[in-house]
Design a protein around this motif. Structure first.
Motif, PDB file in Angstrom:
ATOM      1  N   LEU A 148      -0.085   5.168   7.510  1.00 47.89           N
ATOM      2  CA  LEU A 148      -1.022   4.407   7.084  1.00 47.89           C
ATOM      3  C   LEU A 148      -1.852   3.634   8.298  1.00 47.89           C
ATOM      4  CD1 LEU A 148      -2.539   3.103   4.822  1.00 47.89           C
ATOM      5  CD2 LEU A 148      -0.819   1.328   4.608  1.00 47.89           C
ATOM      6  N   GLU A 189       0.806  -1.149   0.147  1.00 46.10           N
ATOM      7  CA  GLU A 189       0.022   0.181  -0.020  1.00 46.10           C
ATOM      8  C   GLU A 189       0.861   1.369   0.172  1.00 46.10           C
ATOM      9  OE1 GLU A 189      -3.604   1.972  -0.035  1.00 46.10           O
ATOM     10  OE2 GLU A 189      -3.282  -0.212  -0.373  1.00 46.10           O
ATOM     11  N   VAL A 190       1.949   1.302   0.773  1.00 41.22           N
ATOM     12  CA  VAL A 190       2.697   2.669   0.899  1.00 41.22           C
ATOM     13  C   VAL A 190       3.543   2.298  -0.385  1.00 41.22           C
ATOM     14  CG1 VAL A 190       4.629   3.531   2.440  1.00 41.22           C
ATOM     15  CG2 VAL A 190       2.593   2.447   3.555  1.00 41.22           C
ATOM     16  N   TYR A 191       4.033   1.368  -0.857  1.00 43.55           N
ATOM     17  CA  TYR A 191       5.117   1.262  -2.039  1.00 43.55           C
ATOM     18  C   TYR A 191       4.318   1.988  -3.086  1.00 43.55           C
ATOM     19  CZ  TYR A 191       8.692  -0.077  -5.010  1.00 43.55           C
ATOM     20  OH  TYR A 191       9.918  -0.217  -5.875  1.00 43.55           O
ATOM     21  N   ASP A 192       3.137   1.483  -3.242  1.00 45.89           N
ATOM     22  CA  ASP A 192       2.400   1.805  -4.298  1.00 45.89           C
ATOM     23  C   ASP A 192       1.957   3.334  -4.413  1.00 45.89           C
ATOM     24  OD1 ASP A 192       2.685  -0.811  -5.711  1.00 45.89           O
ATOM     25  OD2 ASP A 192       0.416  -1.191  -4.804  1.00 45.89           O
ATOM     26  N   SER A 193       1.884   3.959  -3.241  1.00 49.07           N
ATOM     27  CA  SER A 193       1.488   5.294  -3.249  1.00 49.07           C
ATOM     28  C   SER A 193       2.695   6.201  -3.502  1.00 49.07           C
ATOM     29  CB  SER A 193       1.292   5.887  -1.891  1.00 49.07           C
ATOM     30  OG  SER A 193       2.214   5.982  -1.144  1.00 49.07           O
ATOM     31  N   TYR A 194       3.959   5.754  -4.024  1.00 53.38           N
ATOM     32  CA  TYR A 194       5.167   6.683  -4.216  1.00 53.38           C
ATOM     33  C   TYR A 194       5.204   6.763  -5.867  1.00 53.38           C
ATOM     34  CZ  TYR A 194       7.219   5.659   0.567  1.00 53.38           C
ATOM     35  OH  TYR A 194       7.455   5.520   1.756  1.00 53.38           O
ATOM     36  N   GLN A 195       5.635   7.978  -6.227  1.00 53.45           N
ATOM     37  CA  GLN A 195       5.937   8.218  -7.548  1.00 53.45           C
ATOM     38  C   GLN A 195       7.403   7.681  -7.567  1.00 53.45           C
ATOM     39  OE1 GLN A 195       5.957  12.395  -8.206  1.00 53.45           O
ATOM     40  NE2 GLN A 195       3.626  12.406  -8.174  1.00 53.45           N
ATOM     41  N   LYS A 237      -4.102   6.050  10.074  1.00 50.44           N
ATOM     42  CA  LYS A 237      -5.125   6.287   9.061  1.00 50.44           C
ATOM     43  C   LYS A 237      -6.225   5.072   9.430  1.00 50.44           C
ATOM     44  CE  LYS A 237      -6.608   6.834   4.309  1.00 50.44           C
ATOM     45  NZ  LYS A 237      -6.210   6.981   2.818  1.00 50.44           N
ATOM     46  N   ASP A 252       5.691   6.602   6.996  1.00 50.12           N
ATOM     47  CA  ASP A 252       4.730   6.307   5.890  1.00 50.12           C
ATOM     48  C   ASP A 252       3.870   5.216   6.564  1.00 50.12           C
ATOM     49  OD1 ASP A 252       5.350   8.467   4.332  1.00 50.12           O
ATOM     50  OD2 ASP A 252       6.548   7.470   2.867  1.00 50.12           O
TER      51      ASP A 252
END
Length: 140
Positions: free
Chosen positions: A129, A99-105, A132, A125
């Motif tokens: 998460l 989830e965190v990795y996929d949110s990065y550019q 949240k 991060d």
């Protein structure tokens, strides 16, 4: 400590390998292998090739001395293996990292090791998460 020794130790940790298992694979004693990670001995080409095979990487990846300044401080990031070592359930650890990795550019992805197979994310991060998710659960 040499860059190779530091990289070898981190590669072993990132893959979750034991020193004894690697030494057995190489056909050497664990104390002799420890000298590689301590920087007291340099492995022969034959041993380097075996290490390359063991870690399933190229010789370049194994011995490349990438600038330390391009790598993120390892204490600022976590990997799937780190979360599992902390006691997280494997599925939860995988989900959080994904989830965190996929949110990065692409340019924001932290690189903390020369091992391109290990995904790292910033600890802050993961904490954000989790907070949240906690808030969402409390709302229900």
């Amino acid at each position: 400590m040499s860059a190779f020794a530091s990289h070898l130790r981190q590669l072993r940790k990132d893959r979750g390998a034991k020193k004894e298992d690697i030494a057995t694979y190489l056909g050497i004693t664990p104390s002799y292998y420890n000298k590689f990670e301590a920087g007291a001995r340099t492995p022969s080409l034959e041993v380097l090739v075996k290490l390359k095979t063991y870690f399933n990487c190229s010789l370049d990846e194994l011995v490349a001395s990438e600038e330390e300044s391009t790598l993120v401080d390892r204490q600022l990031v976590v990997s799937y293996r780190d979360l599992c070592d902390m006691g997280f359930n494997e599925r939860l650890a995988h989900g959080l990292i994904k989830e965190v990795y996929d949110s990065y550019q692409a340019e924001a992805i932290p690189k903390a090791s020369l091992d391109k197979k290990v995904k790292f994310v910033y600890k802050k991060d993961v904490v954000a998460l989790c907070n949240k998710l906690k808030e969402q659960l409390e709302e229900k």
